[in-house]
Design a protein around this motif. Structure first.
Motif, PDB file in Angstrom:
ATOM      1  N   THR A 219       0.829  -1.211   0.000  1.00 49.97           N
ATOM      2  CA  THR A 219       0.000   0.000   0.000  1.00 49.97           C
ATOM      3  C   THR A 219       0.862   1.258   0.000  1.00 49.97           C
ATOM      4  O   THR A 219       0.557   2.244  -0.675  1.00 49.97           O
TER       5      THR A 219
ATOM      6  N   CYS B 291       1.177   7.093  -6.592  1.00 53.80           N
ATOM      7  CA  CYS B 291       0.054   8.010  -6.827  1.00 53.80           C
ATOM      8  C   CYS B 291       0.449   9.455  -6.521  1.00 53.80           C
ATOM      9  O   CYS B 291       0.057  10.381  -7.240  1.00 53.80           O
TER      10      CYS B 291
ATOM     11  N   ASN C  34      -0.629  -2.452 -12.598  1.00 56.85           N
ATOM     12  CA  ASN C  34      -1.525  -2.414 -11.445  1.00 56.85           C
ATOM     13  C   ASN C  34      -2.877  -1.865 -11.887  1.00 56.85           C
ATOM     14  O   ASN C  34      -2.966  -0.794 -12.493  1.00 56.85           O
ATOM     15  N   GLU C  35      -3.930  -2.597 -11.599  1.00 57.30           N
ATOM     16  CA  GLU C  35      -5.253  -2.242 -12.109  1.00 57.30           C
ATOM     17  C   GLU C  35      -5.741  -0.919 -11.552  1.00 57.30           C
ATOM     18  O   GLU C  35      -6.402  -0.135 -12.257  1.00 57.30           O
ATOM     19  N   THR C  36      -5.423  -0.614 -10.283  1.00 51.96           N
ATOM     20  CA  THR C  36      -5.874   0.647  -9.680  1.00 51.96           C
ATOM     21  C   THR C  36      -5.259   1.843 -10.405  1.00 51.96           C
ATOM     22  O   THR C  36      -5.958   2.797 -10.781  1.00 51.96           O
TER      23      THR C  36
ATOM     24  N   ILE D 244      -7.075   4.787 -12.800  1.00 52.33           N
ATOM     25  CA  ILE D 244      -6.888   6.223 -12.520  1.00 52.33           C
ATOM     26  C   ILE D 244      -6.394   6.954 -13.769  1.00 52.33           C
ATOM     27  O   ILE D 244      -6.896   8.032 -14.128  1.00 52.33           O
TER      28      ILE D 244
END
Length: 589
Positions: A298, A305, A363-365, A369
């Motif tokens: 995380t 991000c 990474n799908e996240t 985005i």
């Protein structure tokens, strides 16, 4: 030393200009000449190194493909081996371990006499002849290619230090940044021409900005990436507010300074989170960590991000785009040209290198985005550009849309060859179009005015006053709109092709809708250029004849005309552009 020659040349040019300004007290004209000479020398170095690297890579590939062969005779356990039945298999390389194992278990390099003896042996029915001939005649390599091994090592793509990488990819965009800087130096001299004060400081800041852009493109380390961004952003504050007597100039400089500092904070925080998780700062280290982790932590995702937030500010992507139109409008036109080209191209190329090396979009996240950001940027930029009357504000919103288009190439970066070609072709077309449009506005304006001629009413009927500039601007608008037979159409076509290949249907739909909207407001501006001026009193058409004076064509006009011709050439015959971009290979390790 040779690989970093553009950076060294720019550094020397900065020192020479500082000495000339404060010791020799040279005027604006000589500052322009010295700046252009320094940028030209750096460009020559970049082109030379890029050509040598590409040529060396091509020769090594040809040698490995043409001179390494294995000759394997056909095997028959019951009959004599016939030399005429040998099969030759070409391979790229022969590892040392493979040759040693063959030496131990098989007969290697058997000469013709031994082979004939083997064919004449009466006992071949009881044994299997497994003779294999390795043909690696390296003695003729030097005779055929006349290449020195040390020379190859000198001109190959490599990591210079942990901070910088010298490869064809970086040198291509280094050359583009230097070409833009040369054009801006010429445009700014014409822009300052009516003033009697000296403006050598402007050219000094311009050289620092070019140095920051080159450093950013060379970077392969997050620290070098951050240094390059700051060395690029800080000079922009001085350039935007340089002509502080103009309307909104200081306001634009303050807005850019504050938001640039905020973006740097996000970027630094993201780098800190990433380092705390992995202990690495190199792009290749990030690639290794992301590829070996079964599930990214995380903390690492938060760091990535936060870095994307800082990058979003620099590229003015939605929702970090609110500062861009005000800054474009308040900045001088030549500085707006730098913002739209160097300020974004350098950052985008560095991010593209990071995405090519590190599988961030796996990474799908993060992928979702980026898709949302690209989709919103395309629609937001094109919709708000429809209602603008200021040309620089319109180009600001258009810039948001264009880098939303380009974000598609980063999302589909797993198709590396097609993604690299798409990024290169699109950016080259975008740069040429912006030089045609903003360069023409700067040549039609002067620094002693409160505002540049950036409104539609100021450019109305430009064709009847300055036809060459109007024609170049028209081609630039057509290219940005993606009209066929222009470089913009080739780039837009490659984007759609890449989106369809990667099955990014939402982004493909956004590109099609955005291109339709863009065609409307670009066509409106083109028509405005060719409207004949009308007297406000008696409504009588004046200026019925085109005022074309060839004596007024100088270096600045030649630059714009050349960019317009290249825009058409790339659209009509794009093969040479594809070859140029395909030569710009990035270093994978």
């Amino acid at each position: 030393m040779i690989a970093l020659s553009p950076i060294f040349v720019l550094s020397f040019a900065i020192i020479a200009l500082l000495f000339s300004l404060f010791i020799l007290k040279i005027n604006t004209k000589y500052c322009t000449i010295l700046t252009v000479c320094g940028l030209t020398c750096a460009l020559i170095c970049a082109v030379t190194v890029g050509y040598k690297i590409s040529f060396s890579t091509q020769v090594i590939t040809d040698i490995s493909n043409d001179n390494m062969q294995i000759s394997v005779p056909a095997l028959n356990p019951t009959k004599n081996t016939d030399p005429s039945s040998e099969k030759t298999i070409a391979v790229d390389t022969v590892p040392t371990e493979s040759v040693e194992s063959l030496n131990e278990n098989e007969n290697i390099g058997i000469d013709n006499n031994n082979r004939n003896n083997a064919n004449e042996s009466p006992n071949t029915d009881a044994s299997i002849n497994t003779s294999t001939t390795i043909i690696t005649d390296n003695s003729n390599i030097d005779d055929n290619s006349n290449i020195d091994a040390s020379s190859m090592d000198e001109w190959k793509a490599r990591h210079i230090t942990a901070l910088f990488t010298c490869d064809g990819y970086g040198l291509l965009y280094t050359s583009l940044i230097l070409i833009i800087s040369i054009a801006v130096a010429c445009f700014s001299y014409r822009w300052f021409k009516q003033e009697h004060t000296h403006h050598g400081l402007f050219y000094l800041i311009l050289l620092f900005m070019a140095l920051g852009g080159v450093t950013l493109v060379y970077s392969s380390h997050l620290i070098a990436f951050f240094i390059g961004i700051e060395l690029l952003s800080i000079p922009f504050v001085g350039l935007i507010g340089y002509q502080y007597t103009q309307t909104h100039s200081l306001e634009a400089a303050v807005k850019y300074m504050i938001l640039s500092a905020v973006a740097s904070v996000f970027l630094l925080m993201g780098i800190a989170f990433y380092y705390a998780t992995t202990g690495e700062l190199t792009f290749s280290g990030l690639s290794y960590q992301l590829s070996t982790m079964s599930y990214p932590s995380t903390l690492l995702l938060i760091g990535v991000c936060l870095m994307l937030v800082g990058i979003g500010f620099k590229l003015s992507l939605v929702p970090f785009q609110l500062w861009l139109p005000d800054v474009y409008q308040g900045a001088p036109t030549v500085v707006a040209l730098l913002l739209s080209t160097v300020g974004k191209v350098a950052v985008f190329c560095a991010i593209a290198r990071l995405f090519l090396l590190a599988p961030i979009v796996n990474n799908e996240t993060i992928r979702i985005i980026l898709v949302i950001v690209a989709f919103c940027s395309i629609l937001w930029g094109n919709l708000l550009a429809l209602i603008q009357s200021s040309l620089k504000r319109l180009l600001a919103y258009s810039s948001i849309a264009h880098f939303g288009y380009l974000l598609t190439a980063l999302i589909a970066v797993q198709y590396q060859v097609l993604a690299l070609e798409t990024i290169g072709v699109y950016l080259i077309g975008y740069i040429l179009a912006n030089i045609c449009i903003l360069g023409a506005i700067s040549l039609d304006s002067h620094s002693n005015e409160l505002q540049d001629h950036e409104n539609e009413i100021d450019l109305s009927g430009l064709f009847w006053r300055r036809p060459i500039l109007a024609l170049a601007m028209g081609l630039g608008f057509l290219s940005l709109a993606g009209v066929p037979l222009t470089a913009g159409f080739i780039g837009r076509f490659l984007l759609v092709l890449l989106g369809v290949t990667a099955e990014l249907w939402w982004l493909v739909a956004a590109i099609v809708i955005g291109s339709s909207l863009g065609l409307y407001f670009y066509a409106r501006l083109i028509i405005n250029l060719y409207i004949r001026p009308i007297s406000p009193d008696d409504q009588v058409i004046i200026g019925s004849s085109i005022k074309l004076k060839w004596t007024n064509i100088r270096i600045s006009e030649l630059i714009i005309v050349l960019c317009a011709l290249l825009t058409m050439l790339c659209g009509i015959y794009p093969k040479w552009l594809f070859n140029l971009v395909s030569m710009a290979q990035y270093l994978t390790t």
